[in-house]
Scaffold this motif. Sequence first.
Motif, short mmCIF file in Angstrom:
data_model
loop_
_atom_site.label_atom_id
_atom_site.label_comp_id
_atom_site.label_asym_id
_atom_site.label_seq_id
_atom_site.Cartn_x
_atom_site.Cartn_y
_atom_site.Cartn_z
N UNK A 1 35.47 37.31 53.03
CA UNK A 1 36.05 36.00 53.28
C UNK A 1 37.51 36.02 52.89
N UNK A 2 37.87 35.09 52.06
CA UNK A 2 39.25 35.00 51.57
C UNK A 2 39.51 36.16 50.61
N UNK A 3 40.66 36.76 50.73
CA UNK A 3 41.04 37.86 49.84
C UNK A 3 41.88 37.33 48.68
N UNK A 4 41.66 37.92 47.51
CA UNK A 4 42.53 37.59 46.38
C UNK A 4 43.86 38.33 46.57
N UNK A 5 44.82 37.98 45.76
CA UNK A 5 46.13 38.65 45.81
C UNK A 5 45.96 40.13 45.51
N UNK A 6 45.15 40.46 44.49
CA UNK A 6 44.99 41.87 44.14
C UNK A 6 44.24 42.63 45.23
N UNK A 7 43.28 41.99 45.89
CA UNK A 7 42.57 42.65 47.00
C UNK A 7 43.53 42.91 48.16
N UNK A 8 44.35 41.92 48.46
CA UNK A 8 45.34 42.08 49.53
C UNK A 8 46.27 43.24 49.21
N UNK A 9 46.74 43.29 47.96
CA UNK A 9 47.63 44.38 47.54
C UNK A 9 46.94 45.73 47.67
N UNK A 10 45.67 45.79 47.31
CA UNK A 10 44.92 47.04 47.41
C UNK A 10 44.80 47.49 48.86
N UNK A 11 44.55 46.56 49.77
CA UNK A 11 44.46 46.91 51.18
C UNK A 11 45.80 47.42 51.70
N UNK A 12 46.89 46.78 51.29
CA UNK A 12 48.21 47.20 51.74
C UNK A 12 48.54 48.59 51.20
N UNK A 13 48.15 48.86 49.95
CA UNK A 13 48.38 50.20 49.38
C UNK A 13 47.56 51.25 50.14
N UNK B 1 44.78 39.25 59.12
CA UNK B 1 43.87 38.99 58.00
C UNK B 1 44.61 39.08 56.67
N UNK B 2 45.51 40.04 56.55
CA UNK B 2 46.26 40.22 55.31
C UNK B 2 47.47 39.29 55.22
N UNK B 3 47.75 38.57 56.31
CA UNK B 3 48.91 37.68 56.38
C UNK B 3 50.20 38.44 56.04
N UNK B 4 50.34 39.61 56.67
CA UNK B 4 51.47 40.48 56.42
C UNK B 4 52.74 39.87 57.02
N UNK B 5 53.76 39.72 56.20
CA UNK B 5 55.03 39.18 56.66
C UNK B 5 55.84 40.27 57.35
N UNK B 6 55.88 41.44 56.74
CA UNK B 6 56.65 42.56 57.29
C UNK B 6 55.76 43.36 58.25
N UNK B 7 55.77 42.99 59.52
CA UNK B 7 54.93 43.64 60.51
C UNK B 7 55.29 45.10 60.73
#
Length: 74
Positions: free
Chosen positions: A55-67, A22-28
Amino acid sequence: MSQLNEATSENLAYLLEEIAKKLKVVNQAILDPEDYDLNKYNQLKLLYDVLRQKGQLSVSETQAFIEELASIRK
């Protein structure tokens, strides 16, 4: 996966795999199940549920999830 409410190693691995997609994480490597404690399973499950509902995540939402994932790691 109807049994995701159970904190098992298999479910943990599944949640992390789905979150990575979902986050399209490159570094698994940041989502290696070995790096997460089953005691924090409910936090991961909550993130997973939120990601499924959004639905689709913004860049900042994706960053927040990764953090958030980083804060949950061992």
